[in-house]
Design an enzyme around this catalytic site. Structure first.
Site, PDB file in Angstrom:
ATOM      1  N   GLU A 101       0.944   3.866   1.778  1.00  0.00           N
ATOM      2  CA  GLU A 101       1.395   4.281   3.111  1.00  0.00           C
ATOM      3  C   GLU A 101       2.567   3.428   3.598  1.00  0.00           C
ATOM      4  OE1 GLU A 101      -1.703   3.557   1.991  1.00  0.00           O
ATOM      5  OE2 GLU A 101      -3.193   4.171   3.473  1.00  0.00           O
ATOM      6  N   CYS A 113      -6.136   1.830   5.857  1.00  0.00           N
ATOM      7  CA  CYS A 113      -6.734   0.615   6.405  1.00  0.00           C
ATOM      8  C   CYS A 113      -6.075   0.307   7.757  1.00  0.00           C
ATOM      9  CB  CYS A 113      -6.533  -0.544   5.437  1.00  0.00           C
ATOM     10  SG  CYS A 113      -4.793  -1.051   5.265  1.00  0.00           S
ATOM     11  N   CYS A 166      -2.195  -0.271   7.550  1.00  0.00           N
ATOM     12  CA  CYS A 166      -1.434   0.961   7.383  1.00  0.00           C
ATOM     13  C   CYS A 166      -1.504   1.835   8.625  1.00  0.00           C
ATOM     14  CB  CYS A 166      -1.922   1.715   6.152  1.00  0.00           C
ATOM     15  SG  CYS A 166      -1.608   0.803   4.619  1.00  0.00           S
ATOM     16  N   HIS A 224       0.854  -1.182   0.000  1.00  0.00           N
ATOM     17  CA  HIS A 224       0.000   0.000   0.000  1.00  0.00           C
ATOM     18  C   HIS A 224       0.893   1.236   0.000  1.00  0.00           C
ATOM     19  CE1 HIS A 224      -3.833  -1.971   1.884  1.00  0.00           C
ATOM     20  NE2 HIS A 224      -3.289  -2.730   0.946  1.00  0.00           N
TER      21      HIS A 224
END
Length: 165
Positions: A65, A93, A96, A63
């Site tokens: 992040e 999410c 993260c 992801h």
């Protein structure tokens, strides 16, 4: 926008750095990835920027992040990313958000809430959970319309491709 002691200068800064995160999100879209982009800043220095690469890297961990946290940690030669602000186009999410807490991010600024998996206030609020050892400020809604448009356009294109098959 949830603003904690936000000044007009901060709002300009948030608008600018979210623009860079949106550029990263557009790169993700060009690579057929979910269009999420992130930029990590300390003061006026960009420490890292990235976009989703889960398909490209064949990893559920890729992801935007998480990639930003990894890049900044390598750059600073340490995992504590104190006094930093993360700009991201979609609410993180739980994976993260957990990484952000562990890295000691000071503030998160995100565009769009994620009603299905957001962990900064929408579904969970890991980043402000009092039982954890670190909490951060949260600002949301910066350039939300632009982030929403990118996500809607991405999934619209996906549905159209599916119909053609």
């Amino acid at each position: 926008m949830d603003s904690l002691n936000s000044t007009p200068d901060d709002e300009e800064k948030h608008f600018y750095y979210m623009g860079l995160a949106l550029l990263e999100a557009k790169k993700a879209m060009e690579e057929d990835e979910v269009p999420v982009g992130a930029v990590l800043v300390r003061g006026n220095e960009i420490l890292a920027q990235a976009h989703n690469q889960t398909v490209q890297k064949k990893s559920p961990l890729a992801h935007a992040e998480m990639l930003v946290l990894e890049e900044a940690s390598q750059k600073l030669n340490g995992w504590r990313l104190l006094d930093t602000v993360l700009y991201v186009t979609l609410e993180p999410c739980s994976m993260c958000a957990g990484g952000l807490v562990l890295a000691r991010i000071q503030r998160i600024v995100f565009s769009l809430p994620d009603a299905k998996s957001g962990a900064c206030g929408s579904v969970f609020n890991l980043v402000q959970e009092v039982r954890l050892n670190h909490r951060m400020d949260v600002i949301s809604g910066i350039r939300a319309e632009e982030s929403l448009y990118l996500l809607q356009d991405f999934f619209r294109q996906k549905r159209q491709k599916k119909r053609l098959i």
